[in-house]
Scaffold this motif. Structure first.
Motif, PDB file in Angstrom:
ATOM      1  N   CYS A   1       2.288   7.125  -6.609  1.00 18.88           N
ATOM      2  CA  CYS A   1       1.303   8.156  -6.964  1.00 18.88           C
ATOM      3  C   CYS A   1       1.782   9.545  -6.548  1.00 18.88           C
ATOM      4  CB  CYS A   1      -0.044   7.842  -6.310  1.00 18.88           C
ATOM      5  SG  CYS A   1      -0.885   6.409  -7.019  1.00 18.88           S
ATOM      6  N   ILE A   2       2.437   9.619  -5.395  1.00 19.88           N
ATOM      7  CA  ILE A   2       2.946  10.912  -4.930  1.00 19.88           C
ATOM      8  C   ILE A   2       4.029  11.425  -5.875  1.00 19.88           C
ATOM      9  CG2 ILE A   2       4.304  12.019  -3.099  1.00 19.88           C
ATOM     10  CD1 ILE A   2       2.737  10.245  -1.102  1.00 19.88           C
ATOM     11  N   LYS A   3       4.905  10.528  -6.334  1.00 22.24           N
ATOM     12  CA  LYS A   3       5.957  10.926  -7.278  1.00 22.24           C
ATOM     13  C   LYS A   3       5.357  11.421  -8.586  1.00 22.24           C
ATOM     14  CE  LYS A   3       9.529   7.731  -5.626  1.00 22.24           C
ATOM     15  NZ  LYS A   3      10.337   6.508  -5.976  1.00 22.24           N
TER      16      LYS A   3
ATOM     17  N   GLU B 277      -9.494   8.324 -11.124  1.00 24.69           N
ATOM     18  CA  GLU B 277      -9.610   6.931 -11.580  1.00 24.69           C
ATOM     19  C   GLU B 277      -8.607   6.630 -12.681  1.00 24.69           C
ATOM     20  OE1 GLU B 277     -12.931   3.837 -13.457  1.00 24.69           O
ATOM     21  OE2 GLU B 277     -13.516   5.870 -12.876  1.00 24.69           O
ATOM     22  N   SER B 278      -8.435   7.565 -13.613  1.00 22.11           N
ATOM     23  CA  SER B 278      -7.501   7.334 -14.711  1.00 22.11           C
ATOM     24  C   SER B 278      -6.064   7.257 -14.209  1.00 22.11           C
ATOM     25  CB  SER B 278      -7.631   8.450 -15.756  1.00 22.11           C
ATOM     26  OG  SER B 278      -7.316   9.712 -15.189  1.00 22.11           O
ATOM     27  N   GLN B 279      -5.729   8.055 -13.212  1.00 23.03           N
ATOM     28  CA  GLN B 279      -4.379   8.013 -12.641  1.00 23.03           C
ATOM     29  C   GLN B 279      -4.134   6.696 -11.910  1.00 23.03           C
ATOM     30  OE1 GLN B 279      -4.667  11.597 -10.300  1.00 23.03           O
ATOM     31  NE2 GLN B 279      -3.687  12.866 -11.878  1.00 23.03           N
ATOM     32  N   ARG B 280      -5.147   6.218 -11.199  1.00 24.68           N
ATOM     33  CA  ARG B 280      -5.012   4.920 -10.519  1.00 24.68           C
ATOM     34  C   ARG B 280      -4.819   3.804 -11.540  1.00 24.68           C
ATOM     35  NH1 ARG B 280     -10.341   5.964  -7.690  1.00 24.68           N
ATOM     36  NH2 ARG B 280      -9.862   7.514  -6.085  1.00 24.68           N
TER      37      ARG B 280
ATOM     38  N   HIS C 124       1.896  12.271  -9.188  1.00 22.75           N
ATOM     39  CA  HIS C 124       0.762  13.197  -9.156  1.00 22.75           C
ATOM     40  C   HIS C 124       0.677  14.021  -7.868  1.00 22.75           C
ATOM     41  CE1 HIS C 124      -0.461  10.806 -12.607  1.00 22.75           C
ATOM     42  NE2 HIS C 124      -0.511   9.724 -11.850  1.00 22.75           N
ATOM     43  N   GLU C 125       1.636  13.801  -6.961  1.00 24.03           N
ATOM     44  CA  GLU C 125       1.639  14.502  -5.668  1.00 24.03           C
ATOM     45  C   GLU C 125       0.369  14.214  -4.875  1.00 24.03           C
ATOM     46  OE1 GLU C 125       2.340  18.632  -6.444  1.00 24.03           O
ATOM     47  OE2 GLU C 125       4.439  18.305  -7.009  1.00 24.03           O
ATOM     48  N   LYS C 126      -0.140  13.006  -5.029  1.00 21.45           N
ATOM     49  CA  LYS C 126      -1.332  12.559  -4.310  1.00 21.45           C
ATOM     50  C   LYS C 126      -1.162  11.095  -3.948  1.00 21.45           C
ATOM     51  CE  LYS C 126      -4.405  15.351  -7.234  1.00 21.45           C
ATOM     52  NZ  LYS C 126      -5.539  15.258  -8.192  1.00 21.45           N
ATOM     53  N   THR C 127      -1.849  10.659  -2.899  1.00 16.06           N
ATOM     54  CA  THR C 127      -1.854   9.233  -2.582  1.00 16.06           C
ATOM     55  C   THR C 127      -2.757   8.505  -3.575  1.00 16.06           C
ATOM     56  OG1 THR C 127      -3.742   9.416  -1.073  1.00 16.06           O
ATOM     57  CG2 THR C 127      -1.525   9.720  -0.130  1.00 16.06           C
ATOM     58  N   PHE C 128      -2.697   7.191  -3.569  1.00 11.57           N
ATOM     59  CA  PHE C 128      -3.508   6.381  -4.481  1.00 11.57           C
ATOM     60  C   PHE C 128      -4.990   6.691  -4.312  1.00 11.57           C
ATOM     61  CE2 PHE C 128      -5.782   2.458  -5.645  1.00 11.57           C
ATOM     62  CZ  PHE C 128      -5.277   2.232  -6.918  1.00 11.57           C
TER      63      PHE C 128
ATOM     64  N   ILE D 114       0.842  -1.203   0.000  1.00 10.65           N
ATOM     65  CA  ILE D 114       0.000   0.000   0.000  1.00 10.65           C
ATOM     66  C   ILE D 114       0.879   1.256   0.000  1.00 10.65           C
ATOM     67  CG2 ILE D 114      -1.645   1.350   1.358  1.00 10.65           C
ATOM     68  CD1 ILE D 114      -2.815  -1.355   2.313  1.00 10.65           C
ATOM     69  N   LYS D 115       1.929   1.237   0.806  1.00 12.32           N
ATOM     70  CA  LYS D 115       2.845   2.379   0.853  1.00 12.32           C
ATOM     71  C   LYS D 115       3.565   2.548  -0.479  1.00 12.32           C
ATOM     72  CE  LYS D 115       3.634   2.483   5.844  1.00 12.32           C
ATOM     73  NZ  LYS D 115       4.633   2.377   6.946  1.00 12.32           N
ATOM     74  N   TRP D 116       3.911   1.437  -1.122  1.00 11.95           N
ATOM     75  CA  TRP D 116       4.552   1.510  -2.430  1.00 11.95           C
ATOM     76  C   TRP D 116       3.627   2.188  -3.436  1.00 11.95           C
ATOM     77  CZ3 TRP D 116       3.595  -0.029  -7.389  1.00 11.95           C
ATOM     78  CH2 TRP D 116       4.667  -0.033  -8.267  1.00 11.95           C
ATOM     79  N   MET D 117       2.351   1.796  -3.425  1.00 11.01           N
ATOM     80  CA  MET D 117       1.371   2.409  -4.324  1.00 11.01           C
ATOM     81  C   MET D 117       1.278   3.908  -4.065  1.00 11.01           C
ATOM     82  SD  MET D 117      -0.087  -0.152  -6.157  1.00 11.01           S
ATOM     83  CE  MET D 117      -1.741   0.350  -6.628  1.00 11.01           C
ATOM     84  N   ASP D 118       1.231   4.296  -2.804  1.00 11.78           N
ATOM     85  CA  ASP D 118       1.125   5.711  -2.464  1.00 11.78           C
ATOM     86  C   ASP D 118       2.355   6.486  -2.910  1.00 11.78           C
ATOM     87  OD1 ASP D 118      -1.415   5.643  -1.399  1.00 11.78           O
ATOM     88  OD2 ASP D 118      -0.750   5.379   0.676  1.00 11.78           O
TER      89      ASP D 118
END
Length: 222
Positions: free
Chosen positions: A120-122, A133-136, A124-128, A113-117
């Motif tokens: 995403c932060i790298k 939806e498209s970014q996920r 989009h500067e957001k958590t998963f 879960i932390k890897w996914m976050d």
């Protein structure tokens, strides 16, 4: 991604059996019933095994982590015309239960879960959870297909494989999943013999003894 049919084919085969059996061994003994208590409801009229109840009362995942698990589970098994989503079947609760029942799962799941976050932060500067939806899906597509994934994404591939296995096992051992497969279990069955067309084609017929036995079964005398 139409994963429902492919995962369903896997779970009906050998893969689900090994996951389910190996995931339910408190004290070194198989206890498959634990994998079927998806909803963490220890109240009400339903009797709950003391071991299950103790596990259900524990909390491991944070609210944010549960949101991530729920999103991923629904990506893996979304709702369709046949049944509801993984979330509807109680899969997030199942995964939470398994993490508490099998502590060795906790680090891989929380780490994933932390890897996914972090990914995403790298990007989009957001958590998963906070991504669109498209970014996920952009990230999921990069880890959902092991044979096509970049070696640098190996940690994510491993985590997604674990989530896919748990989600499939949780879904198709739930009431909703069993209905989705079409399994009806052990039910009374009445055989009325082969169709007359088939008998005529073969040039055979039932003798009096067979007809009498069928008639007796029909009337509930056997």
């Amino acid at each position: 991604m139409d994963r429902r049919n492919s995962i369903k084919a896997l779970v009906v085969g050998t893969f689900s059996t090994s996951i389910l059996v190996n995931a339910c061994k408190p004290g070194g003994k198989d206890d498959p019933k634990l994998a079927h208590e998806h909803k963490q409801d220890v109240k009400g009229d339903k009797k709950v095994d003391p071991y299950d109840e103790a596990i259900m009362k524990k909390v491991f995942f944070t609210e944010q982590e549960m949101k991530t698990i729920t999103l991923l589970a629904n990506i893996i098994i979304p709702a369709d015309e046949h049944s509801g989503s993984a979330e509807d079947a109680g899969v997030p609760e199942f995964i939470h239960f398994m993490a508490k029942d099998r502590p060795e799962m906790q680090t891989p799941l929380r780490g994933g879960i932390k890897w996914m976050d972090m990914q995403c932060i790298k990007r989009h500067e957001k958590t998963f959870v906070d991504c669109s939806e498209s970014q996920r899906m952009e990230l999921v597509e990069q880890i959902a297909w092991p044979d096509k994934s970049n070696p640098q994404m190996l940690a994510g591939v491993s985590f997604f494989n674990m989530m896919r296995n748990l989600t499939a096992t949780g879904f198709w051992t739930s009431e909703m999943g069993v209905k989705d497969i079409g399994y009806i279990g052990n039910v009374p069955f009445q055989w009325n013999g082969a169709p007359k067309e088939a008998l005529d084609k073969l040039g055979v017929a039932y003798d009096e003894k067979m007809l009498k036995e069928c008639l007796s079964f029909d009337e509930g005398k056997v």
